[in-house]
Design a protein around this motif. Structure first.
Motif, mmCIF file in Angstrom:
data_model
loop_
_atom_site.group_PDB
_atom_site.id
_atom_site.type_symbol
_atom_site.label_atom_id
_atom_site.label_comp_id
_atom_site.label_asym_id
_atom_site.label_seq_id
_atom_site.Cartn_x
_atom_site.Cartn_y
_atom_site.Cartn_z
ATOM 1 N N LYS A 421 0.828 -1.215 0.000
ATOM 2 C CA LYS A 421 0.000 0.000 0.000
ATOM 3 C C LYS A 421 0.858 1.259 0.000
ATOM 4 O O LYS A 421 0.570 2.219 -0.709
ATOM 5 N N CYS A 424 2.493 1.999 -3.375
ATOM 6 C CA CYS A 424 1.457 2.345 -4.362
ATOM 7 C C CYS A 424 0.977 3.778 -4.171
ATOM 8 O O CYS A 424 0.822 4.528 -5.141
ATOM 9 N N THR A 425 0.726 4.165 -2.928
ATOM 10 C CA THR A 425 0.310 5.548 -2.684
ATOM 11 C C THR A 425 1.450 6.525 -2.976
ATOM 12 O O THR A 425 1.214 7.646 -3.441
ATOM 13 N N VAL A 428 1.388 7.166 -6.638
ATOM 14 C CA VAL A 428 0.351 8.158 -6.973
ATOM 15 C C VAL A 428 0.858 9.563 -6.684
ATOM 16 O O VAL A 428 0.671 10.482 -7.490
ATOM 17 N N THR A 471 -8.169 8.546 -6.675
ATOM 18 C CA THR A 471 -7.213 7.567 -7.195
ATOM 19 C C THR A 471 -6.641 6.706 -6.068
ATOM 20 O O THR A 471 -6.548 5.477 -6.180
ATOM 21 N N LYS A 472 -6.249 7.349 -4.977
ATOM 22 C CA LYS A 472 -5.698 6.580 -3.846
ATOM 23 C C LYS A 472 -6.745 5.632 -3.268
ATOM 24 O O LYS A 472 -6.430 4.497 -2.894
ATOM 25 N N GLN A 474 -9.154 4.211 -4.931
ATOM 26 C CA GLN A 474 -9.292 3.095 -5.867
ATOM 27 C C GLN A 474 -8.125 2.118 -5.741
ATOM 28 O O GLN A 474 -8.306 0.904 -5.786
ATOM 29 N N VAL A 475 -6.903 2.653 -5.597
ATOM 30 C CA VAL A 475 -5.724 1.795 -5.466
ATOM 31 C C VAL A 475 -5.803 0.964 -4.188
ATOM 32 O O VAL A 475 -5.566 -0.256 -4.197
ATOM 33 N N LEU A 478 -8.372 -1.726 -4.522
ATOM 34 C CA LEU A 478 -7.881 -2.857 -5.313
ATOM 35 C C LEU A 478 -7.025 -3.795 -4.451
ATOM 36 O O LEU A 478 -7.143 -5.025 -4.544
#
Length: 676
Positions: A421, A424-425, A428, A471-472, A474-475, A478
């Motif tokens: 996580k 990924c953030t 972004v 966006t965050k 949604q990521v 997921l």
């Protein structure tokens, strides 16, 4: 048009030339003119001074003519000179003319041999000249001197091309007779822009300096490298004559005597010499103006009509008209949208060749920075063993378990998956930062409207920030979806059936060291497939051994090789990438390069007697790109905070014994996929 009208043609074009120069449009119009081209020391300045009959041009070594000189000769009873930039001031002393040319050149180009395409306009009135206009251009050079840039040759060439590529420009190609005509800089340029020789007039200087027994008869008779307008020979004053202040009239008399007395040129004497050259240039320029005048007049009339039409539009223009303001605003907003889209998609009109920008930087984040952030999560295996041991014990409680519970597996795996996580953030955040930077880049065109620019940046940036939150979410959603169900039937899941086989393969690798046996999915060709090539500097070689030096590096899945240059003929060294890791190195106080290092996990020397190999790049972007390439080769970064796991021996032994009793698949380390 009578003779008087013909005589007025050149002065008329001179007035047009002055007018367009005054408004900065001289280079944009194709006025009929004669451009003087040639190499350094070809004798261009002497030819022009012979026309005037005075010493008025700067002389010296290296580049003397550093700005185009538009020399307008006007037949007049009195003798004086005028500069366009010094209107109303008459120069009687031609030594002052030379000083003014030097001062005006230095004012624009600096005092250390710089060049500029901005012309100097000089008009000379004299009873000894015919109406004639020539543009004296800088001589072509090969080697920069002083503070000149390394590309001085290309700069001078570009300046020449601005003049000689125009169809209405005649070329006076000056070449010295005492050098091979086939190597003449002037004729080379002329052949390039005028292959048929229709616009070129050849001038051969230094005929008196040719080796004894040689002559330029074939050239002057237009038999060798023929030109439509032919060649004319001249004899200029030597440097000794110039230093001795030899009178130009006496030099012209000596030139006439030379042609009449020389056996090779005696029959050409009436078509040789400075006075004949001036006469021919006057005739050819007058005829050239007469031939090009209709087309020039038509072009100027069409431009005049276009300007008048534009002026009419502004006659009724009201700055406070709301419709005009709205239209202009919408056009600027639409242009910003188009520019932003092109910058992201990579189809802009102006491609940046200095650095990555827009969509290319975002692409680098996805394919280099993000994979690198994932691999940096590599965990401590001892800590993982302890966590697995505690999880199994806590799930069994007071009971003694026989099999490994599924809940322990899910608990450990979910914790590992949850760790992605953060990168990924972070990915972004990096993309958002690049988008905001691209917005600022695209609003530079609105610099003359600072309030509009500021407001547009604020609105667009705010919209990007709003989308950042979505966006965050949604990521993270997921990742949560992936955490909600463990699909052990997936083909990538090792499972119990294949775990023992994989462990046997690992043991076989340790025994035989043969990577092909333990990685059947990687073919033999893939082992030698080049992952990356480029220049790197080996930074940690001592001064006594040659110091830091740049080499051409080639990285494959098996090895890192470096060569003397990019031809890859002389290999300096080849380093196997097994057991290698990389770490960042702080750059030195005096160093501007960014450094990372390769080291062996088994504490062995990496290169010769060096424990680590320090490699330097020009930018952080290059470092990131190389790190991403090393990931593909299986070379991972060093963990920044690595725990040594100093628990007591009993727990560690219990943990190890418990690991042997678990499913074999648990002894295979989990790591993110590194197939980017």
């Amino acid at each position: 048009m009578g003779n008087r009208g013909m005589e007025d043609l050149i002065p008329m074009v001179n007035r047009m030339q002055d007018a367009f120069t005054a408004i900065g449009q001289n280079a944009n119009l194709d006025l009929p003119q004669i451009a003087v081209v040639g190499g350094q020391s070809a004798g261009k300045s002497s030819v022009l001074e012979n026309f005037v009959g005075k010493d008025f041009l700067p002389r010296g070594s290296g580049i003397v003519t550093r700005r185009p000189l538009v020399l307008q000769l006007m037949n007049s009873p009195t003798e004086y000179a005028e500069f366009l930039h010094c209107k109303g001031k008459k120069f009687i002393d031609f030594d002052e003319v030379r000083q003014e040319i030097e001062a005006e050149t230095d004012r624009v180009t600096g005092a250390n041999k710089g060049i500029s395409p901005v012309p100097i306009n000089l008009r000379v009135y004299s009873p000894h000249v015919l109406n004639l206009t020539l543009v004296d251009l800088p001589g072509m050079t090969k080697v920069p001197v002083g503070d000149q840039p390394a590309d001085i040759e290309s700069q001078i060439r570009d300046m020449l091309m601005q003049f000689v590529t125009k169809e209405n420009c005649l070329m006076l190609a000056v070449s010295p007779a005492n050098s091979d005509l086939a190597n003449s800089d002037a004729l080379k340029i002329a052949k390039e822009v005028d292959p048929q020789g229709l616009r070129t007039i050849g001038v051969i200087t230094k005929l008196d300096l040719m080796d004894e027994g040689t002559d330029a008869k074939d050239i002057l008779e237009n038999k060798l490298l023929p030109l439509r307008r032919g060649y004319i020979g001249v004899v200029n004053r030597s440097q000794k004559d110039i230093d001795g202040k030899k009178d130009i009239n006496a030099a012209i008399a000596a030139e006439r005597k030379f042609f009449l007395s020389h056996p090779a040129y005696r029959h050409l004497a009436d078509r040789m010499g400075t006075p004949y050259l001036q006469k021919i240039l006057n005739q050819q320029l007058t005829n050239h103006i007469r031939d090009t005048l209709p087309a020039l007049r038509s072009k100027l009339q069409s431009q005049l009509l276009s300007i008048e039409k534009e002026v009419d539009e502004y006659k009724n223009f009201r700055p406070d008209d709301p419709s005009r303001k709205t239209k202009a605003l919408l056009q600027m907003v639409q242009q910003f949208s188009v520019d932003f889209d092109k910058c992201i998609e990579g189809s802009g009109d102006q491609i940046d060749t200095a650095e990555l920008s827009g969509g290319a930087r975002i692409n680098r984040i996805f394919h280099e920075r993000f994979p690198f952030e994932l691999v940096k999560m590599e965990f401590n295996e001892k800590e993982l063993r302890k966590e697995i041991s505690y999880a199994i014990k806590n799930i069994h409680g007071i009971r003694t378990g026989l099999f490994t519970p599924d809940m322990a597996f899910e608990t450990i795996v979910k914790r590992q998956i949850g760790k992605i996580k953060e990168p990924c953030t972070k990915c972004v955040d990096m993309v958002i930062s690049e988008l905001v930077s691209t917005v600022r880049q695209c609003t530079k065109k609105l610099a003359q409207y600072p309030m509009l620019r500021e407001e547009m940046e604020r609105i667009v940036t705010q919209h990007i920030r709003d989308r950042e939150r979505d966006t965050k979410e949604q990521v993270l959603l997921l990742i949560d979806i992936e955490l909600s169900y463990m699909n052990t039937n997936h083909e990538d899941f090792i499972g119990f059936a294949n775990a023992q086989q994989r462990i046997n393969q690992i043991n076989k690798k340790k025994a035989a060291g043969n990577q092909d046996e333990i990685m059947p999915e990687r073919g033999v060709n893939d082992r030698f497939k080049v992952i990356r090539k480029g220049w790197l500097t080996i930074n940690n070689i001592g001064i006594m051994k040659g110091g830091a030096k740049e080499y051409w590096f080639v990285l494959t899945a098996e090895s890192l090789s470096w060569y003397k240059d990019d031809e890859e003929k002389e290999k300096k060294y080849m380093l196997q990438v097994d057991n290698l890791k990389l770490r960042d190195v702080e750059k030195g106080f005096m160093s501007s390069k960014h450094i990372f290092a390769l080291f062996n996990t088994e504490q062995r020397n990496v290169y010769k007697d060096y424990r680590q190999l320090e490699l330097a790049c020009e930018s952080q972007e290059d470092v990131d790109a190389w790190k991403a390439s090393f990931l593909r080769a299986g070379v991972y970064p060093e963990r920044v905070t690595e725990k040594e796991g100093k628990s007591d021996g009993g727990e560690e032994n219990d943990s190890d014994s418990l690991m042997h009793s678990m499913d074999p698949s648990w002894s295979v380390r989990w790591r993110p996929s590194a197939t980017w």
